[in-house]
Motif scaffolding. Sequence first.
Motif, PDB file in Angstrom:
ATOM      1  N   GLU A  72      41.492 167.364 -67.924  1.00 26.57           N
ATOM      2  CA  GLU A  72      40.693 168.006 -68.979  1.00 26.57           C
ATOM      3  C   GLU A  72      41.092 169.470 -69.126  1.00 26.57           C
ATOM      4  OE1 GLU A  72      36.611 167.361 -67.970  1.00 26.57           O
ATOM      5  OE2 GLU A  72      36.539 165.434 -69.016  1.00 26.57           O
ATOM      6  N   ASP A  73      41.335 170.167 -68.009  1.00 26.05           N
ATOM      7  CA  ASP A  73      41.783 171.559 -68.084  1.00 26.05           C
ATOM      8  C   ASP A  73      43.138 171.660 -68.793  1.00 26.05           C
ATOM      9  OD1 ASP A  73      39.507 172.340 -66.766  1.00 26.05           O
ATOM     10  OD2 ASP A  73      40.484 172.473 -64.781  1.00 26.05           O
ATOM     11  N   ALA A  74      44.038 170.737 -68.481  1.00 23.40           N
ATOM     12  CA  ALA A  74      45.343 170.735 -69.147  1.00 23.40           C
ATOM     13  C   ALA A  74      45.184 170.443 -70.638  1.00 23.40           C
ATOM     14  CB  ALA A  74      46.263 169.693 -68.507  1.00 23.40           C
ATOM     15  N   TYR A  75      44.253 169.550 -70.989  1.00 23.54           N
ATOM     16  CA  TYR A  75      44.002 169.211 -72.393  1.00 23.54           C
ATOM     17  C   TYR A  75      43.469 170.429 -73.147  1.00 23.54           C
ATOM     18  CZ  TYR A  75      41.800 166.947 -76.405  1.00 23.54           C
ATOM     19  OH  TYR A  75      41.416 166.610 -77.666  1.00 23.54           O
ATOM     20  N   VAL A  76      42.537 171.150 -72.529  1.00 26.43           N
ATOM     21  CA  VAL A  76      41.981 172.352 -73.166  1.00 26.43           C
ATOM     22  C   VAL A  76      43.077 173.401 -73.327  1.00 26.43           C
ATOM     23  CG1 VAL A  76      40.369 174.271 -72.794  1.00 26.43           C
ATOM     24  CG2 VAL A  76      39.612 171.927 -72.430  1.00 26.43           C
ATOM     25  N   ALA A  77      43.943 173.557 -72.310  1.00 24.53           N
ATOM     26  CA  ALA A  77      45.031 174.536 -72.397  1.00 24.53           C
ATOM     27  C   ALA A  77      46.013 174.156 -73.504  1.00 24.53           C
ATOM     28  CB  ALA A  77      45.751 174.633 -71.053  1.00 24.53           C
ATOM     29  N   ARG A  78      46.338 172.879 -73.628  1.00 25.46           N
ATOM     30  CA  ARG A  78      47.247 172.431 -74.696  1.00 25.46           C
ATOM     31  C   ARG A  78      46.636 172.656 -76.071  1.00 25.46           C
ATOM     32  NH1 ARG A  78      52.393 171.057 -72.719  1.00 25.46           N
ATOM     33  NH2 ARG A  78      52.018 170.289 -70.632  1.00 25.46           N
ATOM     34  N   ASN A  79      45.344 172.380 -76.219  1.00 28.18           N
ATOM     35  CA  ASN A  79      44.685 172.615 -77.514  1.00 28.18           C
ATOM     36  C   ASN A  79      44.674 174.097 -77.862  1.00 28.18           C
ATOM     37  OD1 ASN A  79      44.187 170.020 -78.322  1.00 28.18           O
ATOM     38  ND2 ASN A  79      42.138 169.926 -77.439  1.00 28.18           N
ATOM     39  N   ALA A  80      44.449 174.960 -76.863  1.00 25.90           N
ATOM     40  CA  ALA A  80      44.480 176.403 -77.120  1.00 25.90           C
ATOM     41  C   ALA A  80      45.886 176.839 -77.523  1.00 25.90           C
ATOM     42  CB  ALA A  80      44.019 177.158 -75.878  1.00 25.90           C
ATOM     43  N   GLU A  81      46.903 176.298 -76.856  1.00 23.41           N
ATOM     44  CA  GLU A  81      48.289 176.603 -77.217  1.00 23.41           C
ATOM     45  C   GLU A  81      48.612 176.108 -78.621  1.00 23.41           C
ATOM     46  OE1 GLU A  81      52.815 175.582 -75.672  1.00 23.41           O
ATOM     47  OE2 GLU A  81      51.094 174.936 -74.486  1.00 23.41           O
ATOM     48  N   LEU A  82      48.126 174.933 -78.957  1.00 21.88           N
ATOM     49  CA  LEU A  82      48.347 174.378 -80.292  1.00 21.88           C
ATOM     50  C   LEU A  82      47.709 175.258 -81.364  1.00 21.88           C
ATOM     51  CD1 LEU A  82      49.417 171.990 -81.995  1.00 21.88           C
ATOM     52  CD2 LEU A  82      47.198 170.907 -81.650  1.00 21.88           C
ATOM     53  N   LEU A  83      46.488 175.745 -81.105  1.00 21.72           N
ATOM     54  CA  LEU A  83      45.828 176.629 -82.069  1.00 21.72           C
ATOM     55  C   LEU A  83      46.598 177.942 -82.229  1.00 21.72           C
ATOM     56  CD1 LEU A  83      42.052 176.101 -81.228  1.00 21.72           C
ATOM     57  CD2 LEU A  83      43.283 175.381 -83.273  1.00 21.72           C
ATOM     58  N   ARG A  84      47.106 178.492 -81.103  1.00 21.30           N
ATOM     59  CA  ARG A  84      47.901 179.724 -81.202  1.00 21.30           C
ATOM     60  C   ARG A  84      49.166 179.488 -82.021  1.00 21.30           C
ATOM     61  NH1 ARG A  84      46.511 180.148 -75.765  1.00 21.30           N
ATOM     62  NH2 ARG A  84      48.552 179.349 -75.135  1.00 21.30           N
ATOM     63  N   GLU A  85      49.819 178.357 -81.831  1.00 23.54           N
ATOM     64  CA  GLU A  85      51.031 178.040 -82.600  1.00 23.54           C
ATOM     65  C   GLU A  85      50.715 177.852 -84.080  1.00 23.54           C
ATOM     66  OE1 GLU A  85      54.221 178.039 -81.654  1.00 23.54           O
ATOM     67  OE2 GLU A  85      53.573 178.717 -79.673  1.00 23.54           O
ATOM     68  N   GLN A  86      49.594 177.197 -84.376  1.00 26.95           N
ATOM     69  CA  GLN A  86      49.212 177.011 -85.775  1.00 26.95           C
ATOM     70  C   GLN A  86      48.903 178.345 -86.439  1.00 26.95           C
ATOM     71  OE1 GLN A  86      46.001 174.167 -85.521  1.00 26.95           O
ATOM     72  NE2 GLN A  86      47.387 172.418 -85.706  1.00 26.95           N
ATOM     73  N   GLU A  87      48.259 179.256 -85.712  1.00 34.12           N
ATOM     74  CA  GLU A  87      47.999 180.590 -86.253  1.00 34.12           C
ATOM     75  C   GLU A  87      49.300 181.352 -86.470  1.00 34.12           C
ATOM     76  OE1 GLU A  87      45.272 182.440 -83.569  1.00 34.12           O
ATOM     77  OE2 GLU A  87      43.602 181.159 -84.171  1.00 34.12           O
ATOM     78  N   ALA A  88      50.245 181.216 -85.523  1.00 30.12           N
ATOM     79  CA  ALA A  88      51.540 181.885 -85.680  1.00 30.12           C
ATOM     80  C   ALA A  88      52.285 181.327 -86.891  1.00 30.12           C
ATOM     81  CB  ALA A  88      52.368 181.718 -84.413  1.00 30.12           C
ATOM     82  N   ILE A  89      52.225 180.015 -87.095  1.00 35.79           N
ATOM     83  CA  ILE A  89      52.871 179.401 -88.260  1.00 35.79           C
ATOM     84  C   ILE A  89      52.216 179.902 -89.545  1.00 35.79           C
ATOM     85  CG2 ILE A  89      53.157 177.203 -89.489  1.00 35.79           C
ATOM     86  CD1 ILE A  89      53.649 175.912 -86.742  1.00 35.79           C
ATOM     87  N   HIS A  90      50.899 180.031 -89.534  1.00 34.64           N
ATOM     88  CA  HIS A  90      50.186 180.526 -90.712  1.00 34.64           C
ATOM     89  C   HIS A  90      50.621 181.961 -91.030  1.00 34.64           C
ATOM     90  CE1 HIS A  90      46.951 180.775 -93.612  1.00 34.64           C
ATOM     91  NE2 HIS A  90      46.566 181.914 -93.062  1.00 34.64           N
ATOM     92  N   VAL A  91      50.745 182.800 -89.998  1.00 38.45           N
ATOM     93  CA  VAL A  91      51.191 184.185 -90.204  1.00 38.45           C
ATOM     94  C   VAL A  91      52.627 184.210 -90.729  1.00 38.45           C
ATOM     95  CG1 VAL A  91      51.769 186.316 -88.976  1.00 38.45           C
ATOM     96  CG2 VAL A  91      49.597 185.182 -88.539  1.00 38.45           C
ATOM     97  N   LEU A  92      53.493 183.359 -90.162  1.00 39.45           N
ATOM     98  CA  LEU A  92      54.883 183.320 -90.627  1.00 39.45           C
ATOM     99  C   LEU A  92      54.989 182.853 -92.072  1.00 39.45           C
ATOM    100  CD1 LEU A  92      56.684 181.930 -87.463  1.00 39.45           C
ATOM    101  CD2 LEU A  92      56.831 184.237 -88.399  1.00 39.45           C
TER     102      LEU A  92
END
Length: 155
Positions: free
Chosen positions: A31-51
């Motif tokens: 579950e901790d790994a799942y939460v970390a992956r979701n947080a990483e995914l959100l950061r990547e989606q925000e970076a893609i939105h900025v790009l």
Amino acid sequence: MIRPGTVLLLGCTAAIAAGLFWVKYRVASLEDAYVARNAELLREQEAIHVLKAEWAYLNNPERLERLAGEYLEIKPLEGRQLVSLASLPLPRAETEPRPKSKPGTPPASWPLVDHVPAPRDTTVAAAQPAPRSSIDAAVDSVLDQGGVVLTGGAR
């Protein structure tokens, strides 16, 4: 005295408790790994939105036009810059074999034409009416010698 069935039952209970303990902590770590992956995914989606926003800004036609006018010396095309296909020099026939070069090196330079005729001021390509259809235009543009395609002019 303790019966053998009781010992077996206590052993099975201890094994089940140990297995349950291991599964509980394994699920918690997943579950901790799942939460970390979701947080990483959100950061990547925000970076893609900025790009994407930066890309839209950098490719804004008004901005590009302003920068081109500021840094490039581009002038509109003049009629004398257009020439007909007939005024272009034809490649000379190869009478000698091409020298072989090593892969990755540019080929040996030699002129592909014997001479370049002087430009004529009278050979300006004029706009012609549109062809009947795109299929007719494609048929008209194919030269039957060696599969070379010409886009207008003489055959």
